[in-house]
Design a protein around this motif. Structure first.
Motif, PDB file in Angstrom:
ATOM      1  N   LEU A  55       1.173  -1.019   0.447  1.00 26.76           N
ATOM      2  CA  LEU A  55      -0.137  -0.101   0.344  1.00 26.76           C
ATOM      3  C   LEU A  55       1.019   1.364  -0.455  1.00 26.76           C
ATOM      4  O   LEU A  55       0.051   2.470  -0.519  1.00 26.76           O
ATOM      5  N   LEU A  56       1.796   1.074   0.721  1.00 26.25           N
ATOM      6  CA  LEU A  56       3.078   2.311   0.958  1.00 26.25           C
ATOM      7  C   LEU A  56       3.010   2.694  -0.540  1.00 26.25           C
ATOM      8  O   LEU A  56       3.447   3.859  -0.907  1.00 26.25           O
ATOM      9  N   GLY A  57       3.811   1.625  -1.455  1.00 29.67           N
ATOM     10  CA  GLY A  57       4.504   1.657  -2.463  1.00 29.67           C
ATOM     11  C   GLY A  57       3.090   2.140  -3.667  1.00 29.67           C
ATOM     12  O   GLY A  57       3.567   3.261  -4.389  1.00 29.67           O
TER      13      GLY A  57
ATOM     14  N   LEU B 207       5.074   3.693  -6.627  1.00 29.85           N
ATOM     15  CA  LEU B 207       5.901   3.354  -6.900  1.00 29.85           C
ATOM     16  C   LEU B 207       5.539   1.993  -7.350  1.00 29.85           C
ATOM     17  O   LEU B 207       6.019   1.163  -7.963  1.00 29.85           O
ATOM     18  N   ILE B 208       4.278   1.944  -7.662  1.00 31.25           N
ATOM     19  CA  ILE B 208       4.199   0.187  -7.569  1.00 31.25           C
ATOM     20  C   ILE B 208       2.480   0.693  -8.494  1.00 31.25           C
ATOM     21  O   ILE B 208       1.543   1.447  -8.052  1.00 31.25           O
ATOM     22  N   THR B 209       2.302  -0.003  -9.559  1.00 34.20           N
ATOM     23  CA  THR B 209       0.481   0.296 -10.608  1.00 34.20           C
ATOM     24  C   THR B 209      -0.207  -0.325  -9.607  1.00 34.20           C
ATOM     25  O   THR B 209      -0.340  -1.222  -9.882  1.00 34.20           O
ATOM     26  N   PRO B 210      -1.457   0.530  -9.195  1.00 36.61           N
ATOM     27  CA  PRO B 210      -2.763  -1.082  -9.248  1.00 36.61           C
ATOM     28  C   PRO B 210      -3.272  -1.880 -10.352  1.00 36.61           C
ATOM     29  O   PRO B 210      -3.239  -1.066 -11.471  1.00 36.61           O
ATOM     30  N   THR B 211      -3.781  -2.444  -9.948  1.00 33.37           N
ATOM     31  CA  THR B 211      -4.686  -3.032 -10.618  1.00 33.37           C
ATOM     32  C   THR B 211      -5.805  -2.917 -10.806  1.00 33.37           C
ATOM     33  O   THR B 211      -6.228  -2.894 -12.494  1.00 33.37           O
TER      34      THR B 211
ATOM     35  N   ARG C 245       2.298   8.024 -18.789  1.00 32.51           N
ATOM     36  CA  ARG C 245       3.153   7.296 -19.236  1.00 32.51           C
ATOM     37  C   ARG C 245       3.793   7.192 -18.486  1.00 32.51           C
ATOM     38  O   ARG C 245       4.922   7.623 -17.608  1.00 32.51           O
ATOM     39  N   ASP C 246       5.332   5.782 -18.512  1.00 36.10           N
ATOM     40  CA  ASP C 246       6.185   5.711 -17.641  1.00 36.10           C
ATOM     41  C   ASP C 246       7.031   6.409 -16.706  1.00 36.10           C
ATOM     42  O   ASP C 246       7.710   7.086 -16.265  1.00 36.10           O
ATOM     43  N   HIS C 247       7.603   6.700 -18.197  1.00 39.45           N
ATOM     44  CA  HIS C 247       8.290   8.208 -17.637  1.00 39.45           C
ATOM     45  C   HIS C 247       7.718   9.456 -17.299  1.00 39.45           C
ATOM     46  O   HIS C 247       8.718   9.810 -16.305  1.00 39.45           O
ATOM     47  N   HIS C 248       6.829   9.747 -17.410  1.00 38.41           N
ATOM     48  CA  HIS C 248       5.638  10.455 -17.174  1.00 38.41           C
ATOM     49  C   HIS C 248       6.323  10.312 -15.584  1.00 38.41           C
ATOM     50  O   HIS C 248       6.126  11.188 -15.035  1.00 38.41           O
ATOM     51  N   ARG C 249       5.575   9.114 -15.464  1.00 41.94           N
ATOM     52  CA  ARG C 249       5.275   8.591 -13.974  1.00 41.94           C
ATOM     53  C   ARG C 249       6.576   9.090 -13.161  1.00 41.94           C
ATOM     54  O   ARG C 249       6.680   9.482 -12.235  1.00 41.94           O
ATOM     55  N   THR C 250       7.498   8.340 -13.633  1.00 40.71           N
ATOM     56  CA  THR C 250       9.106   8.397 -13.022  1.00 40.71           C
ATOM     57  C   THR C 250       9.586   9.929 -12.449  1.00 40.71           C
ATOM     58  O   THR C 250       9.921  10.123 -11.410  1.00 40.71           O
ATOM     59  N   ALA C 251       9.205  11.199 -13.639  1.00 45.14           N
ATOM     60  CA  ALA C 251       9.581  11.837 -13.875  1.00 45.14           C
ATOM     61  C   ALA C 251       8.612  13.082 -12.581  1.00 45.14           C
ATOM     62  O   ALA C 251       9.222  13.106 -11.354  1.00 45.14           O
ATOM     63  N   TRP C 252       7.291  12.999 -12.677  1.00 47.78           N
ATOM     64  CA  TRP C 252       6.348  13.162 -11.676  1.00 47.78           C
ATOM     65  C   TRP C 252       6.649  12.708 -10.285  1.00 47.78           C
ATOM     66  O   TRP C 252       6.737  13.668  -8.863  1.00 47.78           O
ATOM     67  N   ARG C 253       7.441  11.413 -10.342  1.00 46.38           N
ATOM     68  CA  ARG C 253       7.806  10.679  -8.799  1.00 46.38           C
ATOM     69  C   ARG C 253       9.335  11.174  -7.741  1.00 46.38           C
ATOM     70  O   ARG C 253       8.663  12.081  -7.089  1.00 46.38           O
ATOM     71  N   ARG C 254       9.952  11.830  -9.115  1.00 42.56           N
ATOM     72  CA  ARG C 254      11.661  12.066  -8.506  1.00 42.56           C
ATOM     73  C   ARG C 254      10.964  13.866  -7.769  1.00 42.56           C
ATOM     74  O   ARG C 254      11.539  13.844  -7.305  1.00 42.56           O
TER      75      ARG C 254
END
Length: 245
Positions: A71-73, A78-82, A97-106
């Motif tokens: 749940l924390l992830g 960090l983890i994408t839900p089903t 999109r994956d690279h946007h998610r990474t940039a947003w999370r960072r």
């Protein structure tokens, strides 16, 4: 989509997130997470909804295997839900999109993992500056910010020390400094007091409380009653068998 267009889209998402300041910083809506373990389908998180606001310290409490770390992830992207949706800083991280998610999370999420993930052969300061590597490295301002964090956490004299020479409490505080060097809105902590004695646990709790006072949304997963029972905690959310108890 070209790289320039990707960067423009990412900038638009960042602006949208800043406009959503009145909303909770983290919102999970009917989140489900399933995965396969040795051919067996496991329901790790089952329809969880949760909101965390700026300045809150929320503790996810539960035994090993309850789903609190999963749940924390999910809450930090960090983890994408089903199934279901998770919004961080006003934007859905599920539909990026994956690279946007990474940039947003960072940009918005700092993480202290249970294993800390510090690089033993590097100095403490180099470890704290690691999150800046994908952004082109650290400039003078970033180095000054990292040094200020280490000083505030009582680690100013250890900035050049190799991680393997540091105590457990010093490593824990160093990992916290690394998680904060990009000044995220959200701070995720996985078992932040699991491997330290009572004195270092109290020091860690004090630093965590300072971050909530600075307006961060802090979410910690733990089975440690010292954290769950601390008066500085805003809410304790109990997780049992993938659900909120």
């Amino acid at each position: 989509m070209s790289e320039a267009a990707d960067e423009a889209a990412g900038a638009e998402e960042a602006a949208a997130g800043e406009m959503a300041a009145e909303e909770p910083v983290v919102v999970a809506e009917e989140v489900v997470k399933r995965y396969f373990d040795g051919g067996r389908r496991v329901l790790a998180i089952d329809g969880v909804s949760l909101e965390v606001a700026a300045g809150e310290l929320v503790v996810l409490m539960g035994p090993s295997g309850s789903g609190k770390t999963t749940l924390l992830g999910l809450l930090g992207g960090l983890i994408t839900p089903t199934k279901g949706d998770v919004k961080v800083a006003g934007r859905s991280v599920v539909h990026m999109r994956d690279h946007h998610r990474t940039a947003w999370r960072r940009r918005h999420v700092g993480v202290v993992f249970q294993e800390l993930m510090l690089v033993p052969g590097m100095s403490l300061l180099e470890n704290v500056l690691l999150p800046l590597a994908p952004l082109g490295g650290a400039g003078k301002d970033e180095v000054a910010r990292a040094e200020a964090l280490l000083a505030r956490f009582g680690l100013g004299d250890e900035r050049d020390a190799r991680v393997r020479r540091l105590s457990g409490g010093e490593r824990q505080r160093g990992a916290l400094a690394r998680a904060l060097v990009l000044e995220p809105n959200v701070l995720l902590l996985d078992e932040p007091t699991a491997h330290v004695d009572a004195e270092n646990a109290e020091a860690m709790l004090e630093l965590i409380a300072e971050e909530t006072a600075r307006g961060r949304a802090v979410i910690a997963s733990t089975h440690d009653p010292r954290l769950a029972e601390d008066a500085r905690v805003s809410r304790v959310v109990r997780v049992e068998a993938g659900k909120l108890a």
